[in-house]
Design an enzyme around this catalytic site. Structure first.
Site, PDB file in Angstrom:
ATOM      1  N   GLU A   1       0.825  -1.150  -0.107  1.00 30.58           N
ATOM      2  CA  GLU A   1       0.088   0.041   0.043  1.00 30.58           C
ATOM      3  C   GLU A   1       0.952   1.177   0.147  1.00 30.58           C
ATOM      4  OE1 GLU A   1      -2.973  -0.714  -0.602  1.00 30.58           O
ATOM      5  OE2 GLU A   1      -3.891  -2.244   0.648  1.00 30.58           O
TER       6      GLU A   1
ATOM      7  N   HIS B   1      -2.823   2.481   8.041  1.00 35.55           N
ATOM      8  CA  HIS B   1      -3.971   1.694   7.465  1.00 35.55           C
ATOM      9  C   HIS B   1      -4.134   0.339   8.386  1.00 35.55           C
ATOM     10  CE1 HIS B   1      -6.373  -0.647   5.073  1.00 35.55           C
ATOM     11  NE2 HIS B   1      -5.375  -1.255   4.715  1.00 35.55           N
TER      12      HIS B   1
ATOM     13  N   HIS C   1      -7.161  -3.120   9.384  1.00 38.10           N
ATOM     14  CA  HIS C   1      -8.062  -4.025   9.157  1.00 38.10           C
ATOM     15  C   HIS C   1      -8.917  -4.159  10.398  1.00 38.10           C
ATOM     16  CE1 HIS C   1      -6.042  -5.817   5.238  1.00 38.10           C
ATOM     17  NE2 HIS C   1      -5.844  -4.580   5.151  1.00 38.10           N
TER      18      HIS C   1
ATOM     19  N   TYR D   1     -15.693  13.571  19.977  1.00 31.43           N
ATOM     20  CA  TYR D   1     -14.439  12.950  19.497  1.00 31.43           C
ATOM     21  C   TYR D   1     -14.351  12.642  17.982  1.00 31.43           C
ATOM     22  CZ  TYR D   1     -10.858  14.234  23.010  1.00 31.43           C
ATOM     23  OH  TYR D   1      -9.946  15.222  23.821  1.00 31.43           O
TER      24      TYR D   1
ATOM     25  N   HIS E   1     -12.776  -3.383   3.131  1.00 33.17           N
ATOM     26  CA  HIS E   1     -11.290  -3.354   3.288  1.00 33.17           C
ATOM     27  C   HIS E   1     -10.846  -2.834   4.727  1.00 33.17           C
ATOM     28  CE1 HIS E   1      -6.983  -3.054   1.190  1.00 33.17           C
ATOM     29  NE2 HIS E   1      -7.032  -3.244   2.670  1.00 33.17           N
TER      30      HIS E   1
HETATM   31  P1  13P Z   1       1.314  -5.137   3.463  1.00 32.29           P
HETATM   32  O1  13P Z   1       1.647  -6.636   4.156  1.00 32.29           O
HETATM   33  O2  13P Z   1       1.810  -5.136   2.104  1.00 32.29           O
HETATM   34  O3  13P Z   1       1.323  -3.988   4.066  1.00 32.29           O
HETATM   35  O4  13P Z   1      -0.391  -5.137   3.373  1.00 32.29           O
HETATM   36  C1  13P Z   1      -1.163  -5.259   4.392  1.00 32.29           C
HETATM   37  C2  13P Z   1      -2.421  -4.666   4.074  1.00 32.29           C
HETATM   38  O5  13P Z   1      -3.087  -4.234   5.060  1.00 32.29           O
HETATM   39  C3  13P Z   1      -3.066  -4.517   2.594  1.00 32.29           C
HETATM   40  O6  13P Z   1      -4.129  -3.742   2.761  1.00 32.29           O
END
Ligand code: 13P
Length: 217
Positions: A80, A99, A101, A126, A166
């Site tokens: 990313e 970023h 998940h 907040y 995502h």
């Molecule tokens: P990477 O391991 O390449 O950082 O990817 C993990 C991820 O969160 C993809 O969206």
């Protein structure tokens, strides 16, 4: 000649990135090899390597990229990296990008009928102050150039972005600020799911405007 103060600043940022990655992992906000972090340097940025676990990063092996996103040292960067580059390129005040998940944010990213310009209703102060107007960008595979381009298109107006099906991406002035904001985003997603189907009193437009006046991003 080596600039000693820059070198020690980079060492400090390497340690901070590793510490915050471990903290996110230890509290279940990151799992497996999901998620990535980056922080800006005077001549480029540091990033978590691809396929690494945020709980077990090695400060000496972080990817070091130049200002154009080319690898200059360390392990291969996150897939990313172009998405992070979009944030740095569009936001002059961006000092770090996170970023994740994280589960509740991902759940919200899978809901149908979301307002792509403002995902969260104004539930708490907040959320307004730290997340702001959360944008939703359409689904593309992880690491796809089209995903980085979709983020680039909204990044100047939104420091918080949700990637459909995502997860969240947040830019901050510092790593600590970006991590605080993504944690607030995750908690707001959780609240939104908890309140689903219940009569809810939201902040009204005047209350939101007052927060934006008192706490400008
Ligand atoms: P990477 O391991 O390449 O950082 O990817 C993990 C991820 O969160 C993809 O969206």
């Amino acid at each position: 000649m080596l600039n000693v103060s820059n070198a020690s600043n980079e060492d400090r940022l390497r340690e901070e990135l590793v510490m915050l990655g471990r903290s996110l992992y230890d509290r279940g906000l990151a799992h497996g090899s999901a998620g990535n972090l980056s922080v800006k340097l005077s001549d480029g940025w540091l990033m978590s390597p691809t396929n690494s676990c945020l709980g077990r990063l090695d400060p000496a092996r972080l990817s070091r990229l130049d200002a154009d996103g080319r690898l200059v040292d360390g392990d291969a960067p996150s897939k990313e990296s172009f998405l992070h580059l979009s944030m740095y390129g569009e936001r002059a005040d961006c000092g770090a990008v996170v970023h994740l998940h994280s589960v509740h944010s991902v759940a919200v990213s899978c809901l149908d009928g979301i307002d792509p310009d403002n995902v969260f209703p104004p539930i708490t102060a907040y959320a307004v102050m730290q997340v702001g107007r959360l944008a939703l960008v359409p689904y593309f595979p992880p690491g796809d150039a089209a995903l980085a381009e979709a983020v680039r298109r909204v990044a100047s107006k939104h420091h918080s972005i949700l990637l459909a099906n995502h997860g969240p991406v947040v830019a901050g002035r510092s790593l600590a600020a970006a991590v605080n904001a993504v944690e607030e985003l995750e908690q707001t997603a959780r609240l939104m799911l908890l309140l689903d189907g219940r009569r809810t009193r939201l902040l009204d437009p005047a209350q939101v405007a007052e927060l934006e006046r008192r706490f400008p991003g």
